[in-house]
Scaffold this motif. Structure first.
Motif, mmCIF file in Angstrom:
data_model
loop_
_atom_site.group_PDB
_atom_site.id
_atom_site.type_symbol
_atom_site.label_atom_id
_atom_site.label_comp_id
_atom_site.label_asym_id
_atom_site.label_seq_id
_atom_site.Cartn_x
_atom_site.Cartn_y
_atom_site.Cartn_z
ATOM 1 N N THR A 13 -22.079 -58.421 -58.014
ATOM 2 C CA THR A 13 -22.921 -57.938 -56.915
ATOM 3 C C THR A 13 -24.200 -58.763 -56.809
ATOM 4 O O THR A 13 -24.625 -59.158 -55.708
ATOM 5 C CB THR A 13 -23.281 -56.456 -57.131
ATOM 6 O OG1 THR A 13 -22.079 -55.696 -57.251
ATOM 7 C CG2 THR A 13 -24.102 -55.925 -55.964
ATOM 8 N N GLY A 65 -26.866 -52.761 -51.582
ATOM 9 C CA GLY A 65 -26.399 -52.449 -52.930
ATOM 10 C C GLY A 65 -26.061 -50.980 -53.097
ATOM 11 O O GLY A 65 -25.068 -50.617 -53.755
ATOM 12 N N CYS A 71 -25.186 -51.461 -58.982
ATOM 13 C CA CYS A 71 -25.019 -52.249 -57.755
ATOM 14 C C CYS A 71 -26.330 -52.337 -56.973
ATOM 15 O O CYS A 71 -26.664 -53.385 -56.419
ATOM 16 C CB CYS A 71 -23.924 -51.635 -56.878
ATOM 17 S SG CYS A 71 -22.254 -51.903 -57.495
ATOM 18 N N ALA A 105 -28.050 -56.024 -56.596
ATOM 19 C CA ALA A 105 -28.238 -56.594 -55.255
ATOM 20 C C ALA A 105 -29.715 -56.860 -54.990
ATOM 21 O O ALA A 105 -30.081 -57.893 -54.407
ATOM 22 C CB ALA A 105 -27.664 -55.667 -54.197
#
Length: 451
Positions: free
Chosen positions: A332, A365, A400, A404
């Motif tokens: 990610t 994200g 995530c 991100a």
């Protein structure tokens, strides 16, 4: 003559043997029949010594044509292997901007000898380019161009073009200057050919897109490519014409920069030469630094696992999901970093857009984490337990989002401190997210499972 790939491969395998056995007549005939692009491919596969021998077998014009088409690193190797008279002749025949590519590759002592052997006029042109900063567009422009002036007629301008046909590198875009040599417009050769002889160029010229000579070469090149200009006037701080950046040089700069970014995102330094022509020591040097950095990062991950050893011992199933979670977080972050690095290169975002990029990547994200977390919860709850499913789902959501955000911000931070954004991309982000992802994972596990 252009030949098929299979025939070219056979020729590449045969040339070294023929050169070693001094079968020069047949190999000279075969090399002479090849097209210049095929000759470049052949030269890229030969050793330095064999490349020099093959170069000497070519006719003078073809030898120069092939030399100009080689990568600067291979040109440097070739100059080192050739004799002094051949070196001086090849260097003198290059355009000033092409000499700059080569001078950036050769050792300083050889560069000084090459410059001293140039005719006075060519030496002055090349020395002028050397005066600009290392990565500026001033070192990549050509000083050999055609210009015209406000108040000049089409007929007079066309005569200037004809007079410079032999030495001008580009004639398709012609800067229009005022009496102080300041660029006030540009006119294309097409417009000149379509106008009457007595028309004044100021009635045909268009507003110019220019770049200052001290501007970063990549920035100027991308501007030239994005605007689809055949050539862009390069000016000094007072908007006076000093050179032209041609589209082929702009495309070359962009290609080199993208190759560097791609290499660094993969955890290696760019080779800047064809792979088969690169010495093993150079390949090792391009990889070892990043391997050491990643090894140190892996050691940090081990320390995190060690700190949560007691948690793992209480619920051994937690250890099974470590590769999944750190892998997802790393991927990610890498996706975000690649996207933002590319946007930086294209000029879509700037360091001052950090807050907007962060906001966008946090939302992106979080949405990715929510999708993956729901999937992770469902699968884990079925095969293990609902509690473990909640841990995995929440961890994916958090990891995530963090990955991100970090991946999107780091390239902008790198650009702000004048560091290549690609350096802060995939390897560094993967290492960072591995450690932070594990910390998030085990903290969530302790809270949910009440360990």
């Amino acid at each position: 003559m252009t030949i098929h790939t299979e025939q070219l491969d056979q020729l590449i395998d045969r040339i070294p043997q023929q050169l070693e056995s001094r079968e020069l007549a047949p190999i000279t005939a075969e090399l002479t029949e090849l097209s210049s692009p095929d000759l470049v491919v052949v030269f890229e596969h030969l050793s330095v010594q064999h490349r020099a021998m093959a170069h000497r077998l070519l006719p003078k014009d073809r030898a120069l044509e092939v030399f100009e088409a080689l990568d600067p690193a291979l040109q440097s190797d070739l100059l080192t292997a050739l004799q002094a008279p051949e070196v001086a002749q090849l260097f003198a025949e290059l355009d000033p901007d092409d000499r700059m590519w080569l001078l950036d590759e050769v050792p300083a002592a050889l560069a000084a000898r090459l410059l001293s052997g140039l005719p006075a006029e060519e030496r002055a042109l090349t020395a002028g380019l050397l005066g600009y900063p290392q990565d500026s567009v001033g070192r990549r422009m050509t000083p050999e161009m055609v210009s015209t002036h406000v108040g000049t007629t089409v007929a007079a301008t066309m005569q200037r073009v004809r007079d410079r046909l032999a030495d001008a590198e580009t004639i398709y875009t012609i800067p229009v200057l005022d009496h102080g040599r300041k660029v006030v417009g540009v006119i294309s050769l097409r417009d000149l050919l379509g106008a009457t002889d007595d028309t004044l160029v100021e009635h045909l010229m268009q507003a110019p897109h220019t770049a200052e000579a001290t501007l970063d070469a990549e920035h100027a090149a991308r501007l030239c490519v994005d605007l689809r200009l055949l050539a862009m006037p390069i000016v000094d701080s007072e908007n006076r014409l000093v050179g032209m950046l041609t589209i082929d040089d702009a495309a070359r700069i962009v290609e080199i920069e993208e190759n560097e970014d791609s290499a660094r995102q993969g955890g290696v330094e760019p080779l800047n030469r064809p792979y088969l022509s690169t010495p093993v020591f150079t390949i090792v040097r391009s990889r070892v630094v990043w391997l050491l950095v990643l090894a140190l990062g892996a050691a940090l991950t081990v320390q995190v696992l060690s700190a949560f050893e007691a948690t793992i011992e209480q619920v051994t199933a937690l250890a099974l999901f470590v590769p999944l979670l750190i892998g997802t977080g790393g991927n990610t972050g890498n996706q975000a970093a690649t996207t933002v690095t590319r946007a930086l290169a294209l000029g879509d975002v700037r360091p001052r857009d950090l807050a907007r990029v962060l906001g966008k990547e946090v939302r992106t994200g979080a949405m990715l984490g929510l999708l993956l977390g729901c999937m992770g919860f469902g699968i884990t709850a079925v095969f293990f337990s609902p509690d473990i499913g909640v841990v995995i789902g929440l961890t994916l959501l958090a990891v995530c989002t963090v990955a991100a955000s970090v991946g999107g911000v780091m390239p902008l931070a790198a650009r702000a401190i004048k560091v290549d954004p690609a350096v802060f991309s995939n390897p560094f982000i993967t290492t960072f997210v591995d450690a932070t992802g594990l910390i998030i994972y085990f903290l969530i596990a302790r809270t949910v499972l009440q360990l």
